[in-house]
Design an enzyme around this catalytic site. Structure first.
Site, PDB file in Angstrom:
ATOM      1  N   CYS A 218       0.847  -1.184   0.000  1.00 18.44           N
ATOM      2  CA  CYS A 218       0.000   0.000   0.000  1.00 18.44           C
ATOM      3  C   CYS A 218       0.894   1.249   0.000  1.00 18.44           C
ATOM      4  CB  CYS A 218      -0.870  -0.036   1.243  1.00 18.44           C
ATOM      5  SG  CYS A 218      -1.790   1.465   1.518  1.00 18.44           S
ATOM      6  N   CYS A 240      -6.078  -2.923   1.239  1.00 18.54           N
ATOM      7  CA  CYS A 240      -5.116  -2.813   2.326  1.00 18.54           C
ATOM      8  C   CYS A 240      -5.847  -3.145   3.620  1.00 18.54           C
ATOM      9  CB  CYS A 240      -4.535  -1.402   2.391  1.00 18.54           C
ATOM     10  SG  CYS A 240      -3.413  -1.184   3.780  1.00 18.54           S
ATOM     11  N   ASP A 370      19.587 -15.620 -18.602  1.00 14.53           N
ATOM     12  CA  ASP A 370      19.416 -16.537 -17.480  1.00 14.53           C
ATOM     13  C   ASP A 370      18.108 -17.298 -17.663  1.00 14.53           C
ATOM     14  OD1 ASP A 370      19.258 -17.843 -15.099  1.00 14.53           O
ATOM     15  OD2 ASP A 370      19.227 -16.045 -13.850  1.00 14.53           O
TER      16      ASP A 370
END
Lengths: 462, 251
Positions: A218, A240, A370
């Site tokens: 948040c 949140c 990678d």
């Protein structure tokens, strides 16, 4: 650019001519698409060519950035705006760096540098966005999502986030943001023209707990977000738990979504009006791309019917859910390049009971050097796939190992180092009623393009 | 299929520390490799993800795994890891194994010194420290261990790690940079009491393409509760091909 450039006395016109000649030469000689080098040469001659040419676009510039969905989103926008009879230019070859955008502008100008276009639609690489934004005024920036991607190139995810933010803030561009990605929704606070997202998913079975998701905090209080529902990765309906912050209200959204083997249907809600859409693209990720495209089209006052028509009649771009018929067999090519996108693509292929699958992995710079990302990708769903899976590319044994550890029986893992062998073998295995899904990394896609061409067929990038 | 083990008689307990925060670069692949290679030998595996502020039963687990994360996540977990420092030390001394990759590896030393700001304190499990470097070391890596076996992987770090003189590296660098790009050493493989500390910069993921190391870690970890166990040989054709190909990749 240094002013020691011996060509600096030459004009934009000269740069355009050089660019155009180079583009024609490269394409005529079959050296490739010529979607970067002409711009590179022209920029050397006239470093201010990009701002000069881009300023000639009458309506303005729409940029699409973010980790996944840039190409298809900008393609869908082009399709809608074309349907709406706008005159557009679009870097549809996917060359999305500074040189690529310059090349696209040169291609679309006449020899004197005149451009007849209402809108420029450019997919722009996240790292290139600030550089391009400093040179030209971008009117709208659409940001699709932010996932880990080629960290050997981008460094950290936070770095990518900052780059996109800088790109937007430089011109105070208006934004269209994916509300479901908490990191994107919190990217900027001002000038947000629309938030798009998915209302809810009725079929929750598609979400796996082991799926890698990016962390999201948040921006008000720093707490990690919680979810009412996760759609995939970190995309979902979040809130949140500590303060009032939550997913923004959706201006444009999809509901009643049905993702089928190679297409999907959903209700597209714009300003309280509902359109029912049949999208001929696989996977939930393409619903997001459609939402992004519909959002900008709506902002540009395109009417609902035209949006529907543009979405439904979209023809795919190079290697992005692109379908071709080769030796009478249907082939569907979907580029893979990072865990989030690849997981969704693999899932979509598994949705198709008649899928034959080739996975081709290279580790060149453009693929990500990678291959760790293969281990963050959810290949586990393939353990239930009954047909053989063919692997190819420079990293075919890495991929084969990944499949083995994902639970695919070893007898079903077929390694063909040569992509051509893999393709021909795959075509042989595929019945008339099946689809051969090819999941290549970027340079495998380029190789595939050449192979397909050598067989007398072509991909749209050709 | 297996002479030594029957299902249910042996099991492996893995604590995946901060799985939620540190998972940036195929760390999951290491867990998958440990689980699969144990399962294929009828060894049950329990993997427990340990979050921030969570109690950790040091005595319960055979393997502790700490992956890598972004700077922000590293900072978040560093002080929590510190609180486990003592417990982990005792666990390892009594036979447990810790495997750490990249960021996790850095925090096993005394500190990580960034370009700016305060040092990030490590748990001093090994005599080592890390300083932020100016250039990112990115590329394929091959290292050779004391026993002559080679490990392959991919590094992507700017931190430079220096081991104390009594600390054993995981291997000598053949291709790539390793710990710091200077002393030709890579990682750490240090006995502490009857346990082992493994640390490395190798992603790739590390374990799937280096099955010999995976088995070494499993064997080592089982010793704590089950004594010496002969692991059945597995058919590693694909893993070996992937490994051998990687020996020849350019840095």
């Amino acid at each position: 650019m240094p002013n020691t450039n011996p060509f600096s006395f030459l004009s934009h016109e000269c740069a355009i001519i050089v660019g155009k000649v180079a583009a024609r030469a490269i394409r005529f000689l079959g050296y490739g698409l010529g979607s970067n080098l002409p711009g590179k040469l022209a920029n050397k001659i006239s470093p201010k060519l990009l701002p000069y040419l881009s300023a000639k676009i009458q309506g303005g510039i729409i940029a699409v950035s973010g980790t996944n969905g840039k190409s298809t989103t900008s393609g869908l926008i082009a399709s809608i705006l074309n349907t709406a009879k706008f005159k557009i230019i679009h870097n549809k070859q996917g060359a999305n760096l500074y040189t690529g955008i310059t090349t696209c502008l040169i291609d679309n100008s006449d020899w004197l540098g005149n451009i007849e276009a209402d809108w420029g639609i450019f997919e722009i690489d996240e790292a290139a966005l600030p550089q391009i934004a400093r040179q030209t005024n971008i009117d709208y920036v659409i940001v699709t999502n932010l996932f880990r991607d080629q960290l050997d190139r981008f460094g950290e995810l936070d770095t990518t986030f900052q780059l996109i933010k800088q790109g937007i803030e430089f011109n105070k561009s208006k934004t269209i943001l994916n509300a479901d990605d908490p990191n994107i929704a919190q990217l900027v606070e001002n000038n947000v023209e629309a938030y798009y997202g998915i209302k809810k998913l009725s079929n929750q079975s598609s979400v796996s707990d082991s799926e890698i998701r990016e962390l999201a905090y948040c921006s008000f209080c720093g707490n990690e977000f919680k979810y009412n529902q996760i759609f995939y990765g970190q995309l979902g309906d979040y809130y949140c738990s500590n303060c009032e912050n939550k997913r923004p209200n959706l201006n444009i959204f999809a509901d009643n979504i049905h993702v089928l083997a190679q297409e999907s249907s959903f209700d597209l809600w714009i300003n309280g009006n509902c359109l029912s859409i049949n999208l001929k693209l696989p996977g939930l990720f393409n619903v997001y791309n459609a939402l992004a495209a519909a959002s900008i089209a709506h902002i540009l006052n395109v009417n609902a019917e035209t949006i529907k028509h543009g979405l439904e009649n979209y023809s795919t771009l190079f290697g992005r859910s692109e379908k071709i018929v080769l030796h009478n067999k249907t082939i569907l090519i979907q580029l893979i390049k990072n865990p989030a996108g690849a997981s969704q693509t693999v899932k979509a292929a598994c949705h198709d009971p008649n899928a034959r699958i080739i996975i081709a992995i290279n580790d060149n710079l453009a693929d990500g050097r990678d291959v760790s990302w293969l281990w963050d990708t959810e290949f586990e769903v393939l353990s239930k796939h009954t047909n053989e899976i063919i692997v190819s590319g420079k990293r075919c044994y890495d991929m084969a190992t990944r499949l083995k550890y994902a639970g695919v029986p070893e007898k079903n893992i077929i390694v063909k180092e040569s992509l051509k062998d893999a393709l021909l073998f795959g075509i042989d295995l595929t019945n008339q009623n099946q689809t051969l899904w090819i999941l290549p990394t970027y340079t495998c896609l380029l190789d595939l393009q050449k192979i397909v061409k050598s067989l007398g067929y072509s991909l749209s990038g050709t | 299929m297996n002479n030594d083990l029957k299902t249910g008689t042996t099991n492996l307990r893995i604590a995946h520390l901060y799985a939620h925060f540190l998972n940036i670069y195929g760390d999951k692949g290491n867990i998958i490799a440990l689980v699969k290679r144990a399962n294929w030998r009828n060894i049950d595996v329990e993997v427990v993800a340990i979050d921030l502020n969570q109690k950790l039963d040091y005595n319960y687990f055979d393997i502790f795994f700490v992956g890598g994360g972004q700077d922000k996540q590293q900072q978040i977990i560093a002080s929590d890891l510190k609180s486990h420092g003592h417990g982990l030390k005792e666990a390892i001394a009594s036979g447990a194994v810790i495997l750490s990759v990249c960021g996790g590896y850095q925090l096993l030393g005394h500190y990580y010194r960034p370009h700016q700001g305060a040092d990030l304190e490590g748990i001093s499990l090994i005599d080592a420290f890390t300083v932020a470097g100016n250039k990112r070391m990115i590329g394929n890596v091959v290292i050779e261990r004391e026993n002559g076996l080679q490990l392959v992987g991919f590094e992507n770090h700017s931190g430079k790690t220096y081991l104390g003189k009594d600390v054993k590296a995981l291997g000598k660098v053949i291709t790539g940079n390793g710990n710091n790009g200077e002393d030709k050493l890579e990682g750490v493989c240090q006995a502490i009491g009857s346990g082992f500390v493994y640390g490395t910069y190798l992603h790739g993921s590390l374990l799937p393409k280096n099955p010999h190391l995976t088995d070494e870690i499993i064997r080592c970890a089982l010793r704590r509760r089950f004594g010496e166990i002969n692991l059945t040989k597995l058919d590693d054709k694909l893993e070996t091909l992937a490994h051998d190909k990687a020996l020849h990749f350019q840095a």
